[in-house]
Scaffold this active site. Structure first.
Site, PDB file in Angstrom:
ATOM      1  N   HIS A  67      42.585 -29.553  90.000  1.00 44.64           N
ATOM      2  CA  HIS A  67      42.238 -29.991  88.819  1.00 44.64           C
ATOM      3  C   HIS A  67      43.540 -31.229  88.846  1.00 44.64           C
ATOM      4  CE1 HIS A  67      45.285 -27.222  87.223  1.00 44.64           C
ATOM      5  NE2 HIS A  67      45.295 -28.433  86.160  1.00 44.64           N
TER       6      HIS A  67
ATOM      7  N   HIS B 208      47.528 -33.894  78.320  1.00 49.63           N
ATOM      8  CA  HIS B 208      48.031 -32.443  78.682  1.00 49.63           C
ATOM      9  C   HIS B 208      49.191 -32.123  78.013  1.00 49.63           C
ATOM     10  CE1 HIS B 208      47.804 -28.263  80.356  1.00 49.63           C
ATOM     11  NE2 HIS B 208      48.936 -28.924  81.150  1.00 49.63           N
TER      12      HIS B 208
ATOM     13  N   TRP C 196      18.820 -23.173  89.020  1.00 51.21           N
ATOM     14  CA  TRP C 196      20.236 -23.749  88.316  1.00 51.21           C
ATOM     15  C   TRP C 196      21.466 -22.865  87.579  1.00 51.21           C
ATOM     16  CZ3 TRP C 196      18.283 -27.832  83.831  1.00 51.21           C
ATOM     17  CH2 TRP C 196      17.301 -27.384  83.274  1.00 51.21           C
TER      18      TRP C 196
ATOM     19  N   HIS D 138      41.617 -26.799  83.672  1.00 53.88           N
ATOM     20  CA  HIS D 138      42.903 -26.937  84.461  1.00 53.88           C
ATOM     21  C   HIS D 138      42.986 -25.830  84.913  1.00 53.88           C
ATOM     22  CE1 HIS D 138      45.263 -29.567  82.006  1.00 53.88           C
ATOM     23  NE2 HIS D 138      44.789 -29.009  81.371  1.00 53.88           N
TER      24      HIS D 138
ATOM     25  N   ASP E 244      45.680 -33.674  85.856  1.00 55.27           N
ATOM     26  CA  ASP E 244      46.037 -33.022  84.675  1.00 55.27           C
ATOM     27  C   ASP E 244      46.989 -35.251  84.479  1.00 55.27           C
ATOM     28  OD1 ASP E 244      46.958 -30.895  84.584  1.00 55.27           O
ATOM     29  OD2 ASP E 244      49.361 -30.808  84.844  1.00 55.27           O
TER      30      ASP E 244
ATOM     31  N   HIS F 251      55.784 -31.748  84.026  1.00 62.89           N
ATOM     32  CA  HIS F 251      54.499 -32.099  83.021  1.00 62.89           C
ATOM     33  C   HIS F 251      55.690 -33.240  82.439  1.00 62.89           C
ATOM     34  CE1 HIS F 251      52.519 -28.138  84.568  1.00 62.89           C
ATOM     35  NE2 HIS F 251      51.332 -29.009  83.765  1.00 62.89           N
TER      36      HIS F 251
HETATM   37 MN    MN Z   1      46.991 -28.115  84.803  1.00 65.41          MN
END
Ligand code: MN
Length: 257
Positions: free
Chosen positions: A73, A79, A61, A69, A75, A207
């Site tokens: 990924h 964020h 492991w 991020h 958001d 964003h």
């Molecule tokens: Mn991001």
């Protein structure tokens, strides 16, 4: 047959295919680079804990670490400053039904090849809708640029004045949020905004506008060239990180063959 029985039959028969829209998490995969006065996004790291050895004779492991991020990924609204007071704005709070939905793919690969700073505008969306129909409420809209086929320095495409990569114009995101009530917007580049998005108004409009309206982002997507313009179902469930602003995730799409 019920809808789910038809789905199960299609998956078993291979008439419904599952497409992986995810890059492999790898220490070499580029992360966004901000101007040096800001905090920076950490790359993926992995250390071996044991590998069938004296540290653990029957098991292998790793411990891993990364930014929320890093890599392919998600958001969440929290964020961005515009989304900091949005209800259910962290990855652990988002209702799970938001993680599965229909997807519209806008192919901008020719424009992005001709111009690394290409901006998707409302005229491009109108053209797409004239051919494929109106983007339905709750859809994910993905901007295909084939940027995921780039690697190394060509991915961030960093110049002295900053990165150059395609993304949406503010007016396009505003249209998708206000006129089409999308669930979220996804890109193949390192962010939902263009590399030079800091110079747009507002700065980083994807964003700012998406998260202020409680919508989501996906970035560093791969294999968008394998999706039809409409008709696929997207599955994008981030890790359930308490108060998390985003998360690496496995993004899958079901596509009829
Ligand atoms: Mn991001």
């Amino acid at each position: 047959m019920t809808a789910l029985q038809k789905l199960a039959t299609g998956l078993a028969a291979g008439t419904i295919r599952v497409v992986d829209l995810t890059h492999t998490l790898d220490p070499d995969f580029p992360v966004i680079v901000l101007p040096p006065e800001f905090g920076q996004c950490a790359r993926f790291r992995m250390e071996e804990v044991s590998a069938y050895d004296h540290r653990g004779p029957a098991w292998k492991w790793h411990n891993i670490s990364m930014s929320e991020h890093t890599g392919t990924h998600f958001d969440a609204p929290s964020h961005w400053i515009s989304g900091r007071d949005v209800p259910l704005g962290s990855v652990d709070e988002i209702p799970p039904e938001r993680f599965v939905g229909s997807v519209c793919v806008i192919d901008c690969s020719d424009q992005a090849e001709a111009d690394a700073d290409f901006l998707l505008n409302p005229g491009h969306i109108a053209e797409w809708e004239a051919t494929h129909g109106q983007i339905p409420p709750g859809a994910w809209v993905l901007m295909r640029t084939d940027w995921s086929k780039r690697s190394g320095a060509a991915y961030l495409n960093m110049h002295e004045e900053g990165p150059h990569s395609p993304g949406p114009a503010a007016e396009a995101i505003r249209f998708l949020v206000e006129q089409r009530d999308i669930t979220g917007f996804g890109t193949e580049t390192v962010g939902t905004d263009a590399g030079q998005g800091m110079h747009l108004s507002p700065p980083y409009p994807a964003h700012y506008i998406l998260h202020g309206a409680g919508k989501y982002g996906l970035q560093c997507l791969a294999n968008l060239s394998e999706l039809p313009p409409t008709g696929a179902i997207l599955m994008a469930a981030p890790l359930k990180i308490k108060n998390g602003t985003g998360s690496p995730l496995r993004v899958l799409a079901m596509v009829e063959t």
